[in-house]
Enzyme design. Structure first.
Site, PDB file in Angstrom:
ATOM      1  N   ASP A 182      14.919 -10.950 -24.943  1.00 39.17           N
ATOM      2  CA  ASP A 182      15.795  -9.939 -24.353  1.00 39.17           C
ATOM      3  C   ASP A 182      14.957  -8.689 -24.116  1.00 39.17           C
ATOM      4  O   ASP A 182      14.664  -7.940 -25.058  1.00 39.17           O
ATOM      5  CB  ASP A 182      16.963  -9.614 -25.290  1.00 39.17           C
ATOM      6  CG  ASP A 182      17.953 -10.759 -25.404  1.00 39.17           C
ATOM      7  OD1 ASP A 182      17.962 -11.630 -24.519  1.00 39.17           O
ATOM      8  OD2 ASP A 182      18.718 -10.792 -26.377  1.00 39.17           O
ATOM      9  N   ASP A 214      27.968 -17.513 -22.852  1.00 38.03           N
ATOM     10  CA  ASP A 214      27.863 -16.507 -23.911  1.00 38.03           C
ATOM     11  C   ASP A 214      29.157 -16.563 -24.711  1.00 38.03           C
ATOM     12  O   ASP A 214      30.229 -16.221 -24.191  1.00 38.03           O
ATOM     13  CB  ASP A 214      27.675 -15.106 -23.316  1.00 38.03           C
ATOM     14  CG  ASP A 214      26.336 -14.950 -22.612  1.00 38.03           C
ATOM     15  OD1 ASP A 214      25.355 -15.540 -23.072  1.00 38.03           O
ATOM     16  OD2 ASP A 214      26.288 -14.248 -21.593  1.00 38.03           O
TER      17      ASP A 214
END
Length: 257
Positions: A131, A12
């Site tokens: 998500d 990330d």
């Protein structure tokens, strides 16, 4: 012979550095993406995923120079996502070394983007990143899970399982299913959500969000995950890729050792 379950470390990236937090908040520095990618490649990662976590929030494209430098360090497939809005964005990422491209927020706004990308590059290139979280108060879906956007910051009210099914029908080659509730918590993957998606689609499903022990990876694979993805446990040294693969092999699951 069964297809090996892939173990995928996730980078990330925010501002050129790998970061990790809990539920996408309180981010802390985890290192240089190029160095980490190289290390994971040597440790036996089956793939590496690179997500520019602030690109969609800031309304900009993925950092191409970091992607290119990362791609030079790894000899396993590299999936890149974050800020992808068009077929041209996908073309640029592929030209800079990505093997697959993750699409999330833009596909929710324009689902036909999935079909346009796969028509041009093939379904093996497109990974739909979902998500998802358990529906908060005031939101209802049939499955009890909803899709979020912008790094989990925005509710959509869209049923996560129905969205995965639609995306697969439009040509998505894989579903990266990230539990926003479990992200960074290290108490295990959301097995209920994973199992629902696994039953609903025929494309590979990557489990993401919640890994804290080697057994958690085993449980996700047993629930039907074709690949297991994690960040914190690898970045901060609490688990190695080898330890995860060893645990899965001992459980009778097919892995590349």
């Amino acid at each position: 012979m069964s297809v090996a379950i892939r173990v995928i470390p996730c980078l990330d990236v925010d501002g050129g550095r790998v970061v990790k937090g809990v539920n996408f908040d309180n981010l802390r520095d985890a290192g240089d993406p190029v160095e980490l990618a190289g290390r994971y490649g040597k440790e036996g990662a089956d793939e590496i995923t690179f997500l520019d976590v602030s690109a969609s929030v800031e309304g900009r494209a993925t950092m191409l120079e970091v992607v290119a430098a990362t791609a030079e360090q790894v000899f396993v497939p590299l999936t890149v996502g974050g800020g992808v809005r068009s077929v041209d964005d996908v073309a640029r990422l592929l030209a800079h070394g990505a093997d697959k491209v993750g699409v999330n927020t833009a596909a929710i706004a324009d689902p036909e983007l999935i079909a346009r990308v796969t028509d041009r590059f093939g379904d093996q290139v497109l990974v739909l990143s979902v998500d998802a979280r358990r529906c908060p108060q005031g939101v209802h879906t049939d499955s009890g899970f909803e899709v979020t956007t912008h790094g989990g910051r925005k509710s959509t009210g869209i049923d996560a399982i129905e969205w995965a099914v639609r995306a697969a029908s439009l040509g998505a080659g894989e579903i990266l299913l990230n539990s926003m509730d479990a992200d960074g918590v290290q108490e295990g993957f959301d097995i209920d959500m994973l199992a629902q998606v696994r039953r609903a689609v025929n494309v590979p499903v990557i489990a993401s969000g919640g890994a804290g022990s080697a057994q958690h990876f085993v449980e996700a694979a047993q629930a039907g995950a074709d690949a297991v993805l994690a960040a914190s446990v690898f970045h901060f040294g609490s688990l190695s890729i080898g330890e995860v693969k060893s645990a899965m092999a001992q459980a009778g699951l097919p892995v590349r050792l």
